[in-house]
Design a protein around this motif. Sequence first.
Motif, PDB file in Angstrom:
ATOM      1  N   HIS A 139      33.883  27.549  70.248  1.00  0.00           N
ATOM      2  CA  HIS A 139      35.295  27.915  70.158  1.00  0.00           C
ATOM      3  C   HIS A 139      36.053  26.953  69.248  1.00  0.00           C
ATOM      4  O   HIS A 139      36.816  27.374  68.380  1.00  0.00           O
ATOM      5  CB  HIS A 139      35.920  27.951  71.554  1.00  0.00           C
ATOM      6  N   ASP A 140      35.845  25.658  69.456  1.00  0.00           N
ATOM      7  CA  ASP A 140      36.584  24.652  68.700  1.00  0.00           C
ATOM      8  C   ASP A 140      36.203  24.629  67.225  1.00  0.00           C
ATOM      9  O   ASP A 140      37.059  24.429  66.360  1.00  0.00           O
ATOM     10  CB  ASP A 140      36.358  23.256  69.299  1.00  0.00           C
ATOM     11  N   VAL A 141      34.934  24.817  66.925  1.00  0.00           N
ATOM     12  CA  VAL A 141      34.449  24.686  65.552  1.00  0.00           C
ATOM     13  C   VAL A 141      34.496  26.006  64.794  1.00  0.00           C
ATOM     14  O   VAL A 141      34.858  26.048  63.620  1.00  0.00           O
ATOM     15  CB  VAL A 141      33.012  24.107  65.535  1.00  0.00           C
ATOM     16  N   ARG A 142      34.131  27.101  65.460  1.00  0.00           N
ATOM     17  CA  ARG A 142      33.994  28.384  64.763  1.00  0.00           C
ATOM     18  C   ARG A 142      35.052  29.406  65.146  1.00  0.00           C
ATOM     19  O   ARG A 142      35.215  30.418  64.481  1.00  0.00           O
ATOM     20  CB  ARG A 142      32.608  28.977  65.038  1.00  0.00           C
ATOM     21  N   GLY A 143      35.727  29.183  66.270  1.00  0.00           N
ATOM     22  CA  GLY A 143      36.804  30.074  66.666  1.00  0.00           C
ATOM     23  C   GLY A 143      36.407  31.100  67.714  1.00  0.00           C
ATOM     24  O   GLY A 143      35.234  31.274  68.042  1.00  0.00           O
ATOM     25  N   ALA A 144      37.426  31.777  68.223  1.00  0.00           N
ATOM     26  CA  ALA A 144      37.250  32.732  69.322  1.00  0.00           C
ATOM     27  C   ALA A 144      36.390  33.930  68.932  1.00  0.00           C
ATOM     28  O   ALA A 144      35.628  34.443  69.762  1.00  0.00           O
ATOM     29  CB  ALA A 144      38.606  33.201  69.826  1.00  0.00           C
ATOM     30  N   ASP A 145      36.478  34.392  67.703  1.00  0.00           N
ATOM     31  CA  ASP A 145      35.700  35.564  67.293  1.00  0.00           C
ATOM     32  C   ASP A 145      34.200  35.284  67.311  1.00  0.00           C
ATOM     33  O   ASP A 145      33.414  36.119  67.758  1.00  0.00           O
ATOM     34  CB  ASP A 145      36.121  36.053  65.913  1.00  0.00           C
ATOM     35  N   VAL A 146      33.798  34.116  66.822  1.00  0.00           N
ATOM     36  CA  VAL A 146      32.371  33.770  66.840  1.00  0.00           C
ATOM     37  C   VAL A 146      31.922  33.543  68.284  1.00  0.00           C
ATOM     38  O   VAL A 146      30.820  33.952  68.663  1.00  0.00           O
ATOM     39  CB  VAL A 146      32.063  32.550  65.947  1.00  0.00           C
ATOM     40  N   LEU A 147      32.767  32.943  69.103  1.00  0.00           N
ATOM     41  CA  LEU A 147      32.418  32.770  70.513  1.00  0.00           C
ATOM     42  C   LEU A 147      32.189  34.118  71.184  1.00  0.00           C
ATOM     43  O   LEU A 147      31.225  34.296  71.929  1.00  0.00           O
ATOM     44  CB  LEU A 147      33.491  31.974  71.255  1.00  0.00           C
ATOM     45  N   LYS A 148      33.049  35.095  70.907  1.00  0.00           N
ATOM     46  CA  LYS A 148      32.876  36.433  71.484  1.00  0.00           C
ATOM     47  C   LYS A 148      31.572  37.083  71.031  1.00  0.00           C
ATOM     48  O   LYS A 148      30.956  37.839  71.782  1.00  0.00           O
ATOM     49  CB  LYS A 148      34.043  37.341  71.106  1.00  0.00           C
ATOM     50  N   ALA A 149      31.155  36.799  69.816  1.00  0.00           N
ATOM     51  CA  ALA A 149      29.939  37.403  69.260  1.00  0.00           C
ATOM     52  C   ALA A 149      28.669  36.663  69.685  1.00  0.00           C
ATOM     53  O   ALA A 149      27.568  37.140  69.439  1.00  0.00           O
ATOM     54  CB  ALA A 149      30.020  37.425  67.742  1.00  0.00           C
ATOM     55  N   THR A 150      28.829  35.512  70.323  1.00  0.00           N
ATOM     56  CA  THR A 150      27.692  34.661  70.689  1.00  0.00           C
ATOM     57  C   THR A 150      27.508  34.652  72.199  1.00  0.00           C
ATOM     58  O   THR A 150      28.459  34.454  72.940  1.00  0.00           O
ATOM     59  CB  THR A 150      27.922  33.216  70.197  1.00  0.00           C
ATOM     60  N   THR A 151      26.271  34.845  72.632  1.00  0.00           N
ATOM     61  CA  THR A 151      25.930  34.742  74.042  1.00  0.00           C
ATOM     62  C   THR A 151      25.195  33.425  74.245  1.00  0.00           C
ATOM     63  O   THR A 151      24.191  33.166  73.576  1.00  0.00           O
ATOM     64  CB  THR A 151      25.017  35.904  74.476  1.00  0.00           C
ATOM     65  N   VAL A 152      25.709  32.585  75.139  1.00  0.00           N
ATOM     66  CA  VAL A 152      25.052  31.319  75.448  1.00  0.00           C
ATOM     67  C   VAL A 152      24.417  31.475  76.823  1.00  0.00           C
ATOM     68  O   VAL A 152      25.118  31.713  77.807  1.00  0.00           O
ATOM     69  CB  VAL A 152      26.041  30.133  75.429  1.00  0.00           C
ATOM     70  N   ILE A 153      23.083  31.373  76.869  1.00  0.00           N
ATOM     71  CA  ILE A 153      22.390  31.585  78.131  1.00  0.00           C
ATOM     72  C   ILE A 153      21.609  30.346  78.544  1.00  0.00           C
ATOM     73  O   ILE A 153      21.150  29.578  77.710  1.00  0.00           O
ATOM     74  CB  ILE A 153      21.436  32.802  78.075  1.00  0.00           C
ATOM     75  N   ILE A 154      21.494  30.199  79.856  1.00  0.00           N
ATOM     76  CA  ILE A 154      20.624  29.195  80.445  1.00  0.00           C
ATOM     77  C   ILE A 154      19.298  29.906  80.672  1.00  0.00           C
ATOM     78  O   ILE A 154      19.270  31.006  81.224  1.00  0.00           O
ATOM     79  CB  ILE A 154      21.186  28.691  81.786  1.00  0.00           C
ATOM     80  N   CYS A 155      18.225  29.307  80.231  1.00  0.00           N
ATOM     81  CA  CYS A 155      16.931  29.968  80.386  1.00  0.00           C
ATOM     82  C   CYS A 155      16.004  29.079  81.197  1.00  0.00           C
ATOM     83  O   CYS A 155      15.776  27.924  80.863  1.00  0.00           O
ATOM     84  CB  CYS A 155      16.327  30.270  79.022  1.00  0.00           C
ATOM     85  N   ASN A 156      15.484  29.630  82.272  1.00  0.00           N
ATOM     86  CA  ASN A 156      14.490  28.949  83.085  1.00  0.00           C
ATOM     87  C   ASN A 156      13.406  29.957  83.466  1.00  0.00           C
ATOM     88  O   ASN A 156      13.408  31.082  82.986  1.00  0.00           O
ATOM     89  CB  ASN A 156      15.139  28.302  84.317  1.00  0.00           C
ATOM     90  N   ARG A 157      12.496  29.558  84.303  1.00  0.00           N
ATOM     91  CA  ARG A 157      11.358  30.412  84.658  1.00  0.00           C
ATOM     92  C   ARG A 157      11.805  31.762  85.218  1.00  0.00           C
ATOM     93  O   ARG A 157      11.285  32.808  84.841  1.00  0.00           O
ATOM     94  CB  ARG A 157      10.463  29.680  85.656  1.00  0.00           C
ATOM     95  N   SER A 158      12.809  31.784  86.099  1.00  0.00           N
ATOM     96  CA  SER A 158      13.239  33.057  86.690  1.00  0.00           C
ATOM     97  C   SER A 158      13.942  33.943  85.665  1.00  0.00           C
ATOM     98  O   SER A 158      13.824  35.164  85.704  1.00  0.00           O
ATOM     99  CB  SER A 158      14.139  32.821  87.912  1.00  0.00           C
ATOM    100  N   ASP A 159      14.658  33.339  84.718  1.00  0.00           N
ATOM    101  CA  ASP A 159      15.287  34.121  83.656  1.00  0.00           C
ATOM    102  C   ASP A 159      14.236  34.790  82.784  1.00  0.00           C
ATOM    103  O   ASP A 159      14.409  35.929  82.346  1.00  0.00           O
ATOM    104  CB  ASP A 159      16.174  33.235  82.779  1.00  0.00           C
ATOM    105  N   LEU A 160      13.142  34.088  82.529  1.00  0.00           N
ATOM    106  CA  LEU A 160      12.058  34.674  81.747  1.00  0.00           C
ATOM    107  C   LEU A 160      11.484  35.886  82.474  1.00  0.00           C
ATOM    108  O   LEU A 160      11.208  36.914  81.861  1.00  0.00           O
ATOM    109  CB  LEU A 160      10.956  33.650  81.497  1.00  0.00           C
ATOM    110  N   ALA A 161      11.324  35.759  83.782  1.00  0.00           N
ATOM    111  CA  ALA A 161      10.789  36.872  84.575  1.00  0.00           C
ATOM    112  C   ALA A 161      11.725  38.074  84.546  1.00  0.00           C
ATOM    113  O   ALA A 161      11.277  39.221  84.603  1.00  0.00           O
ATOM    114  CB  ALA A 161      10.556  36.417  86.014  1.00  0.00           C
ATOM    115  N   ARG A 162      13.019  37.836  84.447  1.00  0.00           N
ATOM    116  CA  ARG A 162      13.997  38.925  84.397  1.00  0.00           C
ATOM    117  C   ARG A 162      14.120  39.534  82.998  1.00  0.00           C
ATOM    118  O   ARG A 162      14.826  40.525  82.823  1.00  0.00           O
ATOM    119  CB  ARG A 162      15.361  38.417  84.844  1.00  0.00           C
ATOM    120  N   GLY A 163      13.504  38.926  82.012  1.00  0.00           N
ATOM    121  CA  GLY A 163      13.514  39.479  80.663  1.00  0.00           C
ATOM    122  C   GLY A 163      14.766  39.195  79.862  1.00  0.00           C
ATOM    123  O   GLY A 163      15.105  39.956  78.956  1.00  0.00           O
ATOM    124  N   TYR A 164      15.454  38.095  80.150  1.00  0.00           N
ATOM    125  CA  TYR A 164      16.702  37.789  79.449  1.00  0.00           C
ATOM    126  C   TYR A 164      16.546  37.629  77.939  1.00  0.00           C
ATOM    127  O   TYR A 164      17.496  37.815  77.205  1.00  0.00           O
ATOM    128  CB  TYR A 164      17.347  36.531  80.015  1.00  0.00           C
TER     129      TYR A 164
END
Length: 103
Positions: free
Chosen positions: A41-66
């Motif tokens: 948000h601070d560096v690229r702005g709200a539009d890039v933040l909206k277009a970007t998904t930031v995810i936490i990935c761990n073993r269970s997330d992999l199993a869910r197919g994130y």
Amino acid sequence: MTTTDRGTGQTLAMIKALPATGSVVVVHNSGLREYVKQMIHDVRGADVLKATTVIICNRSDLARGYLTGRRVPVIVDHVFYAAVPPTVEASVRQLVRDCNVMV
């Protein structure tokens, strides 16, 4: 200096290089997720933040197919691979390669 060192500018460089059209950024914990979102948000702005998904990935997330079937670039924060178990690291590396071939 190791790959887990913070304050090296690698996350900032990653954020500056994010495509404005959308991407997925993979991190390893919720604190870093919020930090990266705020930095986008601070560096690229709200539009890039909206277009970007930031995810936490761990073993269970992999199993869910994130990370399966993403149609935008998948970028992994530099500290992620050092912070997760080797089995998660190997799986994420392969999924990221597969996803990024499709983009």
